[in-house]
Design a protein around this motif. Structure first.
Motif, short mmCIF file in Angstrom:
data_model
loop_
_atom_site.label_atom_id
_atom_site.label_comp_id
_atom_site.label_asym_id
_atom_site.label_seq_id
_atom_site.Cartn_x
_atom_site.Cartn_y
_atom_site.Cartn_z
N MET A 148 -6.80 4.27 16.58
CA MET A 148 -7.80 4.17 15.30
C MET A 148 -6.79 3.41 14.19
O MET A 148 -5.89 3.08 14.62
N ILE A 149 -7.46 2.85 13.03
CA ILE A 149 -6.82 2.21 12.32
C ILE A 149 -5.24 2.08 11.88
O ILE A 149 -4.49 1.56 11.64
N GLN A 150 -5.10 3.63 11.81
CA GLN A 150 -3.86 3.91 11.27
C GLN A 150 -2.74 4.07 12.41
O GLN A 150 -1.67 4.55 12.20
N ASP A 151 -3.53 3.94 13.73
CA ASP A 151 -2.39 4.17 14.77
C ASP A 151 -1.69 2.69 15.05
O ASP A 151 -1.86 1.82 15.75
N ILE A 152 -0.26 2.64 14.41
CA ILE A 152 0.37 1.27 14.36
C ILE A 152 1.66 1.36 14.93
O ILE A 152 2.43 0.81 14.72
N ALA A 153 1.91 2.54 15.64
CA ALA A 153 3.06 2.69 16.37
C ALA A 153 3.36 1.55 17.22
O ALA A 153 2.33 1.00 17.94
N PRO A 154 4.71 1.25 17.63
CA PRO A 154 5.84 2.26 16.93
C PRO A 154 6.45 1.89 15.67
O PRO A 154 7.32 2.42 15.19
N LYS A 155 5.60 1.11 15.00
CA LYS A 155 5.89 1.00 13.28
C LYS A 155 5.27 2.19 12.74
O LYS A 155 4.39 3.01 13.25
N VAL A 156 5.85 2.39 11.43
CA VAL A 156 5.88 3.79 10.83
C VAL A 156 5.43 3.34 9.25
O VAL A 156 6.20 2.52 8.89
N LEU A 157 4.33 3.93 8.71
CA LEU A 157 4.20 3.96 7.45
C LEU A 157 4.98 4.89 6.59
O LEU A 157 4.87 6.39 7.15
N HIS A 158 5.68 4.34 5.96
CA HIS A 158 6.41 5.26 5.04
C HIS A 158 5.81 5.14 3.39
O HIS A 158 5.91 4.31 2.60
N ASN A 159 4.83 6.34 3.15
CA ASN A 159 4.31 6.23 1.93
C ASN A 159 4.71 7.11 0.72
O ASN A 159 4.02 7.32 -0.41
N GLN A 160 5.92 7.74 0.81
CA GLN A 160 6.58 8.17 -0.43
C GLN A 160 6.94 7.44 -1.42
O GLN A 160 7.45 6.19 -1.34
N TYR A 161 6.68 7.79 -2.63
CA TYR A 161 6.85 6.81 -3.80
C TYR A 161 8.14 6.69 -4.17
O TYR A 161 9.02 7.65 -4.27
N VAL A 162 8.65 5.69 -4.53
CA VAL A 162 9.90 5.42 -5.01
C VAL A 162 9.89 4.26 -5.99
O VAL A 162 8.98 3.23 -5.87
N TYR A 163 10.60 4.25 -7.08
CA TYR A 163 10.66 2.97 -7.81
C TYR A 163 11.38 2.04 -7.70
O TYR A 163 12.64 2.06 -7.24
N LYS A 164 10.93 0.80 -7.44
CA LYS A 164 11.59 -0.29 -6.99
C LYS A 164 11.08 -1.69 -7.52
O LYS A 164 9.77 -1.41 -7.79
N GLU A 165 11.64 -2.58 -7.60
CA GLU A 165 11.21 -3.88 -7.94
C GLU A 165 10.97 -4.77 -6.95
O GLU A 165 11.86 -4.83 -6.03
N PRO A 166 9.91 -5.65 -6.65
CA PRO A 166 9.87 -6.40 -5.50
C PRO A 166 10.68 -7.55 -5.31
O PRO A 166 11.12 -8.11 -6.49
N LYS A 167 10.99 -7.89 -4.33
CA LYS A 167 12.16 -9.00 -3.84
C LYS A 167 11.21 -10.28 -3.38
O LYS A 167 9.67 -9.96 -3.31
N GLU A 168 11.66 -11.27 -3.17
CA GLU A 168 10.92 -12.71 -2.94
C GLU A 168 10.11 -12.41 -1.70
O GLU A 168 8.91 -13.02 -1.54
N THR A 169 10.85 -11.85 -0.65
CA THR A 169 10.07 -11.61 0.79
C THR A 169 9.04 -10.44 0.61
O THR A 169 8.74 -10.17 1.76
N ASP A 170 9.08 -9.51 -0.31
CA ASP A 170 8.07 -8.45 -0.31
C ASP A 170 6.71 -8.73 -0.31
O ASP A 170 6.25 -9.94 -1.10
#
Length: 310
Positions: A1-23
């Motif tokens: 299904m659409i969420q099955d992206i293994a071996p990659k992993v979604l990390h959805n915990q919120y953290v505060y950060k500023e974007p970098k040029e390659t984000d």
């Protein structure tokens, strides 16, 4: 299904950060998302691709790739906010459906960058990009709809410790909306009930579905939705699996249920255009690899609907 992206992993915990040029930056205009051509694939634009740096909120990461949301909600699709060396362009897709057969989608030719309707993304990108787009759209809709407090009308601000908006005047907190909904495969021996929605863009065959109401269990929602939409009773309700579906901010809960009694359909035409019984063999090859609905059809076609191993 659409969420099955293994071996990659979604990390959805919120953290505060500023974007970098390659984000990666998710840029939406209503139900359209901005994508750029990268080789033979379509991808999110990076911060360095944008003419001016938008106000951004961190969304999530997939492995080490970070995704941010451009918080400039009113974006003109005719004036794409990319650097001058990027051209704009988007061609609409079209499709027709043949009874019980998979759709053949006309792959549009895209120029270097352009806005695509969010519902079309999964037909033109890899699974990781599709899942990222759906999840980003879910959060975009929430951020956009949470700019003002529903209690006092004050301006809402993003919290920096968790994914939350809070009112600057009364302090009311608001968290992302996730709506539970059930998908029901109603079976009767070697038959399964297929339906088509009324007055919706989605024209493919689907299963009975609906939202869980306040004060009811998911199993009670299964019984109620089937009775309301097709006038049938069901028994032996069994949970299959769930799926996040960001287009509608849903968490889909899949169930199989057996017909209990009469198989005569009484169609609610305000909800459905079609509801009819289909033989098991007619569903072979229906799994599109993305949706819970289509996977459940394939599970039934393969005779696995009530396998205890599931």
């Amino acid at each position: 299904m659409i969420q099955d992206i293994a071996p990659k992993v979604l990390h959805n915990q919120y953290v505060y950060k500023e974007p970098k040029e390659t984000d990666y930056i998710a840029v939406f205009s209503e139900n359209y998302i901005l994508l750029k051509q990268c080789g033979k694939s379509l991808e999110f634009p990076m911060l360095k691709d944008l003419q001016t740096a938008p106000v951004c909120e961190y969304l999530f990461s997939v492995d080490d790739d970070c995704y941010f949301l451009a918080m400039d909600f009113e974006i003109d699709r005719e004036n794409i906010p990319l650097c001058s060396n990027h051209k704009s362009g988007y061609n609409e897709t079209g499709y027709e459906e043949t009874r019980y057969e998979e759709l053949e989608y006309n792959k549009s030719e895209y120029k270097e960058a352009g806005f695509m309707k969010i519902s079309d993304v999964r037909f033109h990108t890899d699974r990781e990009t599709s899942f990222a787009a759906y999840t980003a759209y879910h959060l975009y809709q929430w951020y956009k709809g949470s700019r003002f407090c529903g209690s006092c009308g004050g301006r809402m601000k993003p919290d920096r410790k968790e994914r939350m908006m809070y009112c600057a005047q009364c302090g009311r907190p608001v968290y992302p909306r996730i709506s539970p909904a059930v998908i029901v495969a109603v079976t009767d021996g070697d038959r399964i009930l297929l339906s088509k929605y009324a007055n919706r863009e989605y024209k493919r065959y689907a299963l009975i579905a609906g939202f869980v109401e306040a004060g009811e269990t998911a199993e009670e929602a299964v019984q109620r939705e089937v009775m309301e939409e097709v006038g049938l009773r069901v028994k032996n309700i069994r949970y299959y699996k769930s799926q996040p579906w960001g287009i509608d901010a849903n968490l889909l809960l899949g169930y199989f249920a057996q017909l209990d009694g009469s198989d005569v359909i009484h169609l609610d035409r305000s909800e459905l255009a079609v509801a009819e019984w289909a033989d098991r063999a007619a569903l072979a090859g229906m799994d599109d690899g993305f949706s819970l609905t289509r996977e459940m059809m394939q599970v039934f076609s393969a005779g696995l609907a009530f396998d205890p191993k599931l």
